[in-house]
Scaffold this motif. Structure first.
Motif, short mmCIF file in Angstrom:
data_model
loop_
_atom_site.label_atom_id
_atom_site.label_comp_id
_atom_site.label_asym_id
_atom_site.label_seq_id
_atom_site.Cartn_x
_atom_site.Cartn_y
_atom_site.Cartn_z
N ASP A 129 50.19 89.52 -12.85
CA ASP A 129 51.12 89.62 -13.97
C ASP A 129 52.19 88.53 -13.89
N ARG A 130 51.74 87.31 -13.63
CA ARG A 130 52.62 86.15 -13.61
C ARG A 130 52.03 85.11 -14.57
N PRO A 131 52.03 85.43 -15.88
CA PRO A 131 51.26 84.61 -16.83
C PRO A 131 51.78 83.19 -17.00
N GLN A 132 53.09 82.96 -16.88
CA GLN A 132 53.59 81.60 -17.04
C GLN A 132 53.06 80.71 -15.92
N GLU A 133 53.07 81.21 -14.70
CA GLU A 133 52.51 80.45 -13.58
C GLU A 133 51.00 80.29 -13.74
N ALA A 134 50.35 81.34 -14.25
CA ALA A 134 48.90 81.26 -14.48
C ALA A 134 48.58 80.16 -15.48
N LEU A 135 49.38 80.07 -16.54
CA LEU A 135 49.17 79.04 -17.55
C LEU A 135 49.31 77.65 -16.93
N GLU A 136 50.32 77.47 -16.11
CA GLU A 136 50.54 76.16 -15.48
C GLU A 136 49.39 75.79 -14.55
N ALA A 137 48.87 76.78 -13.80
CA ALA A 137 47.75 76.50 -12.90
C ALA A 137 46.49 76.16 -13.69
N ALA A 138 46.23 76.90 -14.76
CA ALA A 138 45.06 76.63 -15.58
C ALA A 138 45.16 75.25 -16.23
N GLN A 139 46.35 74.86 -16.63
CA GLN A 139 46.54 73.53 -17.22
C GLN A 139 46.28 72.44 -16.19
N ARG A 140 46.62 72.69 -14.92
CA ARG A 140 46.29 71.72 -13.87
C ARG A 140 44.78 71.57 -13.73
N ALA A 141 44.07 72.71 -13.82
CA ALA A 141 42.61 72.64 -13.75
C ALA A 141 42.05 71.83 -14.92
N LEU A 142 42.60 72.02 -16.11
CA LEU A 142 42.12 71.31 -17.28
C LEU A 142 42.47 69.83 -17.24
N ALA A 143 43.57 69.49 -16.59
CA ALA A 143 43.91 68.07 -16.44
C ALA A 143 42.84 67.35 -15.62
N LEU A 144 42.20 68.09 -14.71
CA LEU A 144 41.14 67.52 -13.88
C LEU A 144 39.78 67.61 -14.55
N ARG A 145 39.55 68.71 -15.30
CA ARG A 145 38.28 68.92 -16.01
C ARG A 145 38.60 69.43 -17.42
N PRO A 146 38.76 68.55 -18.40
CA PRO A 146 39.24 68.97 -19.73
C PRO A 146 38.35 69.97 -20.44
N ASP A 147 37.06 70.01 -20.13
CA ASP A 147 36.15 70.93 -20.82
C ASP A 147 35.67 72.06 -19.92
N TYR A 148 36.51 72.48 -18.99
CA TYR A 148 36.19 73.52 -18.02
C TYR A 148 36.32 74.87 -18.73
N PRO A 149 35.20 75.54 -19.10
CA PRO A 149 35.30 76.76 -19.92
C PRO A 149 36.14 77.85 -19.29
N GLU A 150 35.96 78.06 -17.98
CA GLU A 150 36.70 79.14 -17.33
C GLU A 150 38.20 78.86 -17.33
N ALA A 151 38.58 77.59 -17.17
CA ALA A 151 40.01 77.26 -17.19
C ALA A 151 40.57 77.36 -18.60
N LEU A 152 39.78 77.00 -19.60
CA LEU A 152 40.20 77.18 -20.99
C LEU A 152 40.42 78.67 -21.27
N ASN A 153 39.51 79.49 -20.75
CA ASN A 153 39.64 80.94 -20.89
C ASN A 153 40.92 81.44 -20.22
N ALA A 154 41.20 80.90 -19.03
CA ALA A 154 42.41 81.31 -18.30
C ALA A 154 43.67 80.92 -19.06
N CYS A 155 43.67 79.75 -19.70
CA CYS A 155 44.82 79.36 -20.52
C CYS A 155 45.01 80.35 -21.67
N GLY A 156 43.91 80.69 -22.33
CA GLY A 156 43.99 81.65 -23.42
C GLY A 156 44.53 82.98 -22.97
#
Length: 592
Positions: free
Chosen positions: A152-179
């Motif tokens: 239940d730390r969604p702001q930090e979760a968003l930031e971590a998922a964005q770091r994953a997407l910066a490395l792999r822009p089309d990473y489906p699981e990370a896109l899902n995590a951002c959502g």
């Protein structure tokens, strides 16, 4: 024999597992407890997909050579992880990391094991250590996001998922995590493009459709949400071994049906969810709440006991050395602890059962939240009252307040509804009467919002500006709230004619005394509704289209409070018509 072992290891390292396996077997035929052959064959068995046999081989090696166990820790941890023995795997990863603390891969696997074993905070810390060693690991950034979301730390979760997407822009699981993080942050509109990009890259990812449905539902786009949930159901129905995922898909679709009070469809999908995952806490619990809302108390109270598995009630769980009183045992002459478990409103509503237990001969010890302690002093039926946190005397039985309807087998025809079962302190009533001054017309106490952290707050609360717009001339409106939203506070500063006492309301005893000086209470669904109802004060409650279960459906009265009138939304979010109806009713009130 060493030559055979070396040859086996050479073939193993080259990836020729079929050639390495018989060579390990030759070594073990001559020396059945050879540590290296057992250990390395275990590693080979894991790579071949036989993790269970791998664990057995490596554990046999360690049992025979315990002083060499550390060197096998990593391979054993990996095999245990593959067997879903996550807690054991975590212990062995920790041993391996003690020898090689800079092994980023092992650190990430350790984090996975902690997370999967339920140690979410430990997993988060381990992911951060792994990422300090390998900041370019997109998988660990995604997994960290997942763990933070679970914590239940969604702001930090968003930031971590964005770091994953910066490395792999089309990473489906990370896109899902951002959502998912954006939905948790109440930003569902921003979540939509993330889910849709993920679906474009992985159209058979069933979870995505469920999460997209949740975002669409939050935006009120129910037809589109239904299509997305249907797609999630279809994909999971076609997938082997997807029972739990299918349960989630049915559960989501059931909640969508509840939005429009389609109980038949909702219960059908809840039952399907339970069929595929009988231990689903939320499917069982929401089915119970649906039944209670529909008036099926017989099944509803029983199934409502599923609430104790809900992680959201973790702070309410208590452990006592005495048995739960379920209504079966004769309580005569016994000491029973009845205790608050959820919100203030729940306590105020269900404390009515304490006198019923006393009437059966029980010595009732009533434990309540501290802000209710003074109000309930001298409450009929309670031989002793304690505030939570104070020592509890020795008792023979215990029962949480919201399990008492089950214990007393309450149905719609037997709801205990004594008028005015709580009383305001006479001296305090006089104090508030003097503070309010002379009354020139009907005095209306009102509440337009409750706690902003309540999960249904956006549906139940009303802007104060809109509430006061219905006040007829000649009526004095008094704000009964202890706290105000910033927008309401700003508005109230422009309305010097509306008294607000804020922090001078020390506890519920003060609020009760203030209510006693009102002719009528008009409130949204908050604890004040229950307080006014319990005091026997005429009370009008304004309810959203899909109300809390205790208000049932389609009726203007409440079986719990004979002094109460209910005003319901006819359509989702349609407060204007409710306020018009309340305003018209106010204009028909006789002078006090």
């Amino acid at each position: 024999m060493s030559g055979t072992l070396e040859a086996a290891l050479e073939r193993h390292r080259a990836g020729d597992l079929a050639a390495a396996a018989p060579l390990y077997d030759r070594v073990l035929a001559a020396d059945p407890l050879n540590f290296d052959a057992l250990h390395l064959k275990g590693a080979l068995l894991r790579k071949s997909g036989n993790a269970k046999a791998a664990v057995a081989a490596i554990e046999k090696a360690i049992a025979a050579h315990p002083t060499r166990s550390d060197s096998a820790a990593l391979n054993l941890a990996n095999a245990l992880f593959d067997c879903a023995r996550y807690e054991e795997a975590a212990k062995h990863y920790a041993r391996a990391l003690a020898l090689a603390p800079n092994d980023a891969v092992a650190q990430a696997r350790y984090a996975d094991a902690l997370q999967m074993s339920g140690n979410t905070e430990g997993g988060i810390a381990a992911y951060r250590r792994a990422l300090a060693l390998a900041p370019g690991d997109s998988n660990s950034w995604h997994n960290l996001a997942h763990a933070l979301q679970k914590a239940d730390r969604p702001q930090e979760a968003l930031e971590a998922a964005q770091r994953a997407l910066a490395l792999r822009p089309d990473y489906p699981e990370a896109l899902n995590a951002c959502g998912n993080a954006l939905v948790s942050l109440d930003r569902p509109k921003e979540a939509l493009p993330f889910y849709r990009r993920a679906i474009a890259g992985k159209p058979d990812f069933a979870e995505l459709y469920g999460n997209l449905g949740n975002a669409l539902r939050a935006l009120g786009l129910r037809d589109e949400a239904r299509e997305s949930y249907d797609r999630a159901v279809a994909l999971n129905e076609a997938a082997p071994d997807a029972a739990k995922e299918l349960s989630v898909a049915y559960y989501n679709r059931a909640n969508l049906a509840l939005d429009t009070l389609d109980h038949k469809a909702a219960l059908a999908d809840f039952e399907r969810a339970i069929q595929h995952d009988p231990d689903s806490t939320m499917a069982n619990l929401n089915a119970a709440l649906t039944r209670l809302q529909g008036g099926d108390f017989k099944r509803g109270w029983s199934d409502y006991e599923w609430r104790w598995r809900d992680s959201g009630l973790a702070s309410s769980r208590r452990k006592f050395e005495v048995p739960r009183w379920t209504g079966e045992a004769d309580p005569k002459g016994k000491r029973i602890l009845l205790y608050a478990e959820q919100g203030f409103g729940d306590t105020l509503q269900f404390v009515r059962y304490a006198p019923m237990a006393a009437a059966r001969g029980a010595h009732v010890v009533l434990e309540v939240q501290p802000p209710l302690r003074r109000l309930l002093d001298g409450f009929a039926g309670a031989a002793q009252i304690v505030a939570r946190g104070e020592p509890v005397p020795a008792v023979d039985f215990e029962c949480p307040l919201l399990s008492l309807p089950l214990a007393f087998k309450t149905d719609l025809d037997s709801v205990p509804a004594p008028l005015g079962y709580l009383k305001a302190e006479a001296a305090a009533v006089d104090v508030w009467q003097k503070r309010l001054g002379a009354k020139a017309g009907p005095r209306i106490g009102f509440v337009c919002s409750g706690s902003a952290t309540h999960k249904n707050d956006k549906n139940r609360s009303i802007a104060m500006r809109n509430m006061l717009a219905i006040a007829p001339e000649g009526m004095a409106f008094v704000c009964l709230q202890k706290e105000l939203r910033p927008a309401d506070a700003a508005f109230l500063r422009s309305r010097r004619d509306v008294p607000f006492f804020g922090d001078t309301l020390a506890d519920f005893a003060d609020t009760a005394a203030l209510i006693a000086n009102m002719d009528l209470v008009v409130t949204v669904d908050t604890s004040v509704a229950h307080l006014a109802g319990a005091l026997g004060k005429p009370t009008w409650v304004l309810l959203p289209y899909n109300p809390d279960w205790r208000w049932l459906l389609g009726r203007a009265d409440s079986p719990w409070y004979p002094n109460m009138r209910l005003f319901r939304q006819k359509h989702i979010g349609a407060w204007a018509a409710v306020l018009d109806e309340v305003g018209a009713a106010l204009r028909t009130l006789p002078p006090p």
